[in-house]
Design a protein around this motif. Structure first.
Motif, PDB file in Angstrom:
ATOM      1  N   GLY A   1      -3.476  -9.054   3.396  1.00  0.00           N
ATOM      2  CA  GLY A   1      -4.769  -9.593   3.943  1.00  0.00           C
ATOM      3  C   GLY A   1      -5.680  -8.553   4.083  1.00  0.00           C
ATOM      4  O   GLY A   1      -5.501  -7.429   3.433  1.00  0.00           O
ATOM      5  N   PRO A   2      -6.772  -8.524   5.225  1.00  0.00           N
ATOM      6  CA  PRO A   2      -7.877  -7.555   5.045  1.00  0.00           C
ATOM      7  C   PRO A   2      -7.466  -6.321   5.511  1.00  0.00           C
ATOM      8  O   PRO A   2      -8.260  -5.143   5.506  1.00  0.00           O
ATOM      9  CB  PRO A   2      -8.813  -8.251   6.012  1.00  0.00           C
ATOM     10  CG  PRO A   2      -8.054  -9.136   6.790  1.00  0.00           C
ATOM     11  CD  PRO A   2      -6.769  -9.672   6.002  1.00  0.00           C
TER      12      PRO A   2
ATOM     13  N   LEU B   1      -1.740  -1.055  -3.654  1.00  0.00           N
ATOM     14  CA  LEU B   1      -0.877  -0.302  -4.600  1.00  0.00           C
ATOM     15  C   LEU B   1      -1.805   0.938  -5.133  1.00  0.00           C
ATOM     16  O   LEU B   1      -1.271   1.713  -5.360  1.00  0.00           O
ATOM     17  CB  LEU B   1      -0.867  -1.394  -5.887  1.00  0.00           C
ATOM     18  CG  LEU B   1       0.396  -2.525  -5.600  1.00  0.00           C
ATOM     19  CD1 LEU B   1       0.301  -3.503  -6.732  1.00  0.00           C
ATOM     20  CD2 LEU B   1       1.634  -2.121  -5.095  1.00  0.00           C
ATOM     21  N   GLN B   2      -3.062   0.584  -5.421  1.00  0.00           N
ATOM     22  CA  GLN B   2      -3.687   1.807  -5.580  1.00  0.00           C
ATOM     23  C   GLN B   2      -3.754   3.205  -4.666  1.00  0.00           C
ATOM     24  O   GLN B   2      -3.581   4.287  -5.103  1.00  0.00           O
ATOM     25  CB  GLN B   2      -5.179   1.521  -5.975  1.00  0.00           C
ATOM     26  CG  GLN B   2      -5.654   0.698  -7.029  1.00  0.00           C
ATOM     27  CD  GLN B   2      -6.900   0.124  -6.892  1.00  0.00           C
ATOM     28  OE1 GLN B   2      -7.637   0.147  -5.903  1.00  0.00           O
ATOM     29  NE2 GLN B   2      -7.537  -0.124  -8.110  1.00  0.00           N
ATOM     30  N   ARG B   3      -3.709   2.528  -3.331  1.00  0.00           N
ATOM     31  CA  ARG B   3      -3.343   3.501  -2.276  1.00  0.00           C
ATOM     32  C   ARG B   3      -2.050   4.307  -2.760  1.00  0.00           C
ATOM     33  O   ARG B   3      -1.876   5.582  -2.515  1.00  0.00           O
ATOM     34  CB  ARG B   3      -3.457   3.077  -0.922  1.00  0.00           C
ATOM     35  CG  ARG B   3      -4.965   2.902  -0.548  1.00  0.00           C
ATOM     36  CD  ARG B   3      -4.825   2.096   0.765  1.00  0.00           C
ATOM     37  NE  ARG B   3      -4.155   3.110   1.798  1.00  0.00           N
ATOM     38  CZ  ARG B   3      -3.974   2.493   2.918  1.00  0.00           C
ATOM     39  NH1 ARG B   3      -4.227   1.092   3.166  1.00  0.00           N
ATOM     40  NH2 ARG B   3      -3.443   3.262   3.983  1.00  0.00           N
ATOM     41  N   ILE B   4      -0.971   3.587  -2.950  1.00  0.00           N
ATOM     42  CA  ILE B   4       0.429   4.121  -3.103  1.00  0.00           C
ATOM     43  C   ILE B   4       0.360   5.033  -4.405  1.00  0.00           C
ATOM     44  O   ILE B   4       0.742   6.041  -4.422  1.00  0.00           O
ATOM     45  CB  ILE B   4       1.523   3.247  -3.125  1.00  0.00           C
ATOM     46  CG1 ILE B   4       1.310   2.132  -1.983  1.00  0.00           C
ATOM     47  CG2 ILE B   4       2.574   3.762  -3.532  1.00  0.00           C
ATOM     48  CD1 ILE B   4       2.283   1.057  -1.863  1.00  0.00           C
TER      49      ILE B   4
ATOM     50  N   LYS C   1      -6.381  -9.523  -5.183  1.00  0.00           N
ATOM     51  CA  LYS C   1      -7.382  -8.199  -5.484  1.00  0.00           C
ATOM     52  C   LYS C   1      -6.790  -7.241  -4.122  1.00  0.00           C
ATOM     53  O   LYS C   1      -6.797  -6.066  -4.285  1.00  0.00           O
ATOM     54  CB  LYS C   1      -8.574  -8.512  -5.190  1.00  0.00           C
ATOM     55  CG  LYS C   1      -9.367  -9.247  -6.398  1.00  0.00           C
ATOM     56  CD  LYS C   1     -10.676  -9.556  -6.104  1.00  0.00           C
ATOM     57  CE  LYS C   1     -11.456 -10.361  -7.265  1.00  0.00           C
ATOM     58  NZ  LYS C   1     -12.606 -10.884  -7.013  1.00  0.00           N
ATOM     59  N   ASN C   2      -6.526  -7.741  -2.905  1.00  0.00           N
ATOM     60  CA  ASN C   2      -5.956  -6.728  -1.811  1.00  0.00           C
ATOM     61  C   ASN C   2      -4.683  -6.143  -2.110  1.00  0.00           C
ATOM     62  O   ASN C   2      -4.738  -5.046  -1.786  1.00  0.00           O
ATOM     63  CB  ASN C   2      -6.208  -7.822  -0.547  1.00  0.00           C
ATOM     64  CG  ASN C   2      -7.382  -8.467  -0.103  1.00  0.00           C
ATOM     65  OD1 ASN C   2      -8.374  -7.857  -0.755  1.00  0.00           O
ATOM     66  ND2 ASN C   2      -7.234  -9.168   0.637  1.00  0.00           N
TER      67      ASN C   2
ATOM     68  N   GLU D   1       1.953  -9.463 -11.238  1.00  0.00           N
ATOM     69  CA  GLU D   1       1.731  -8.614 -12.227  1.00  0.00           C
ATOM     70  C   GLU D   1       0.106  -8.377 -12.398  1.00  0.00           C
ATOM     71  O   GLU D   1      -0.500  -7.435 -12.860  1.00  0.00           O
ATOM     72  CB  GLU D   1       2.107  -9.348 -13.231  1.00  0.00           C
ATOM     73  CG  GLU D   1       1.815  -8.726 -14.890  1.00  0.00           C
ATOM     74  CD  GLU D   1       2.444  -9.599 -16.040  1.00  0.00           C
ATOM     75  OE1 GLU D   1       2.718  -8.959 -16.921  1.00  0.00           O
ATOM     76  OE2 GLU D   1       2.661 -10.607 -15.673  1.00  0.00           O
ATOM     77  N   THR D   2      -0.845  -9.236 -12.093  1.00  0.00           N
ATOM     78  CA  THR D   2      -2.169  -9.249 -12.055  1.00  0.00           C
ATOM     79  C   THR D   2      -2.583  -8.018 -10.977  1.00  0.00           C
ATOM     80  O   THR D   2      -3.475  -7.240 -11.510  1.00  0.00           O
ATOM     81  CB  THR D   2      -2.849 -10.583 -11.628  1.00  0.00           C
ATOM     82  OG1 THR D   2      -2.277 -11.575 -12.310  1.00  0.00           O
ATOM     83  CG2 THR D   2      -4.450 -10.517 -11.728  1.00  0.00           C
ATOM     84  N   ALA D   3      -1.977  -7.778  -9.891  1.00  0.00           N
ATOM     85  CA  ALA D   3      -2.395  -6.888  -9.054  1.00  0.00           C
ATOM     86  C   ALA D   3      -1.945  -5.748  -9.452  1.00  0.00           C
ATOM     87  O   ALA D   3      -2.854  -4.545  -9.348  1.00  0.00           O
ATOM     88  CB  ALA D   3      -1.767  -7.035  -7.645  1.00  0.00           C
ATOM     89  N   CYS D   4      -0.855  -5.488 -10.170  1.00  0.00           N
ATOM     90  CA  CYS D   4      -0.267  -4.267 -10.893  1.00  0.00           C
ATOM     91  C   CYS D   4      -1.097  -3.611 -12.025  1.00  0.00           C
ATOM     92  O   CYS D   4      -1.841  -2.520 -12.124  1.00  0.00           O
ATOM     93  CB  CYS D   4       1.225  -4.417 -11.358  1.00  0.00           C
ATOM     94  SG  CYS D   4       2.355  -4.417  -9.968  1.00  0.00           S
ATOM     95  N   THR D   5      -1.756  -4.750 -12.872  1.00  0.00           N
ATOM     96  CA  THR D   5      -2.934  -4.466 -13.892  1.00  0.00           C
ATOM     97  C   THR D   5      -3.983  -3.850 -13.286  1.00  0.00           C
ATOM     98  O   THR D   5      -4.482  -2.938 -13.782  1.00  0.00           O
ATOM     99  CB  THR D   5      -3.236  -5.691 -14.512  1.00  0.00           C
ATOM    100  OG1 THR D   5      -1.917  -6.225 -15.178  1.00  0.00           O
ATOM    101  CG2 THR D   5      -4.053  -5.203 -15.691  1.00  0.00           C
ATOM    102  N   GLN D   6      -4.446  -4.474 -11.881  1.00  0.00           N
ATOM    103  CA  GLN D   6      -5.795  -3.953 -11.318  1.00  0.00           C
ATOM    104  C   GLN D   6      -5.591  -2.305 -10.762  1.00  0.00           C
ATOM    105  O   GLN D   6      -6.475  -1.514 -11.111  1.00  0.00           O
ATOM    106  CB  GLN D   6      -6.122  -4.900 -10.128  1.00  0.00           C
ATOM    107  CG  GLN D   6      -6.956  -4.218  -9.433  1.00  0.00           C
ATOM    108  CD  GLN D   6      -7.276  -5.158  -8.123  1.00  0.00           C
ATOM    109  OE1 GLN D   6      -7.396  -6.363  -8.206  1.00  0.00           O
ATOM    110  NE2 GLN D   6      -7.587  -4.448  -6.977  1.00  0.00           N
TER     111      GLN D   6
END
Length: 392
Positions: free
Chosen positions: A148-149, A276-279, A270-271, A331-336
């Motif tokens: 979530g947000p 995941l980008q932070r990690i 997207k969230n 998988e889509t979130a991981c690609t992002q």
């Protein structure tokens, strides 16, 4: 010449031994040195919490030579319902050690957590534990909806990040100093361990269930009254997770919220990618690789689990067993996020008629389910660590 010597100085810093774990106790997740016992209609187990607040063995203050793997996740990683040695992460450690790899695993699972917490935990724990590999274990469906947000501030960058690729070790040392000044970790002195018995937790669960029942709207109460006696009795006596029933009352279609064409689900993807980008950011700063794996949730892969989730109030179609959207969303979130994604869902779907992989009413992985997940994922992890992990 100055530039060359500065690069040499950075590499010299890199050869320095990482700082030891702090003295005293740190509450990364749970109260340190606690002992928590649970019993339900499906299982009975005790969780021992170490001085860092993790459901894990004590970790040596000085980092050894073993290739260190940490796993971040929810109750399916923590091992809800099973003993510590039966969790998939500990079983993978045993499998890899049996193949001659000098590895150690650290369980950073927390029941009820989701991607916002995973990112926050990574930012506190990775500088402390200095892992070689970070596994982010995402539960199909559930973790997508939990993205979530909260925590959407994303990755914060500054001038240090712009020079990190030239001076990774000096930047890491500066970050360590900054964290120490900010007292980012709660370090406490010795204190009596918190011990809760199975009866303590059952009593608390029963009280929560009664509170939920009293607050149910008439239409939800009518639905609940239509449940079979075994389910109602387990709920009211504290032998079934009350939040599972409460969620079913509020959102019976919860398990079908995986349609990637739905705008809300797209926002969730997207969230998740931002968390995941932070990690990824904090892991790269401390020299750790990151991979993401999905954990098969029962209603998506197992006939008995699908049938049982209906018994506790959820509306699910048989076609859920044929859907690949729970994994495609991750998988889509991981690609992002630019992270590799692995899944072993097929191994579970190949055993969709096996009634022993998930607890009957609770729905979590049984010891048999943990074993299957470990056996399925271990070959994947071996390929990931083989180029770097030392052999005994």
């Amino acid at each position: 010449m100055v530039f060359i010597f500065s690069l040499i100085a950075d590499r010299a810093v890199g050869r320095m031994t990482p700082p030891p774990l702090p003295e005293g106790m740190v509450e990364l997740i749970f109260p340190p040195c606690a002992e928590q016992s649970y019993a339900s209609c499906d299982f009975e187990y005790t969780a021992h919490i170490n001085s860092l607040g993790l459901r894990e063995r004590e970790i040596a203050r000085e980092r050894g030579d073993a290739y260190r793997i940490v796993a971040i996740g929810d109750s399916y990683t923590y091992g809800w319902g099973v003993q510590q040695e039966e969790t998939w992460l500990r079983r993978i450690e045993t499998i890899l050690q049996g193949k001659g790899y000098n590895v150690e695993t650290i369980n950073m699972g927390k029941p009820g957590a989701g991607p916002p917490f995973y990112a926050s935990l990574a930012e506190r724990a990775i500088p402390l534990l200095r892992p070689d590999l970070v596994i982010v274990a995402l539960l199909q469906g559930n973790d997508l909806g939990a993205s979530g947000p909260e925590g959407l501030e994303g990755v914060k960058t500054d001038i240090l990040d712009k020079v990190r690729f030239l001076y990774p070790n000096i930047v890491r040392s500066i970050r360590d100093h900054q964290r120490a000044k900010l007292s980012d970790l709660e370090v406490t002195q010795e204190r009596p361990p918190q011990i809760t018995t199975a009866e303590d937790n059952r009593r608390w669960t029963a009280n929560t269930a009664r509170d939920f029942l009293e607050k149910m709207p008439p239409e939800d109460r009518a639905r609940f009254d239509g449940f079979e006696d075994k389910v109602k009795d387990a709920f009211l006596t504290g032998n079934l997770n009350p939040y599972m029933i409460d969620l079913a009352m509020q959102n019976p279609n919860f398990y079908e919220l995986t349609d990637l064409n739905d705008p809300w689900i797209q926002d969730c993807v997207k969230n998740m990618g931002r968390h995941l980008q932070r990690i990824k950011h904090i892991s790269e700063l401390y020299g750790a690789r990151v991979i993401v794996v999905s954990i098969p949730d029962g209603p998506y892969v197992n006939k008995e689990a699908l049938k049982n989730i209906r018994r506790v109030g959820y509306s699910v179609a048989d076609t859920l067993l044929d859907s690949d959207e729970p994994d495609r969303g991750i998988e889509t979130a991981c690609t992002q996020a630019g992270l590799p994604f692995y899944q072993v869902t097929k191994m579970f779907k190949d055993r969709k008629d096996d009634p022993d992989l998930y607890f009957e009413l609770d729905g979590h992985l049984t010891a048999t389910g943990h074993a299957l997940y470990a056996e399925s994922l271990a070959p994947v992890l071996e390929k990931v660590i083989a180029p770097e992990a030392p052999k005994k």
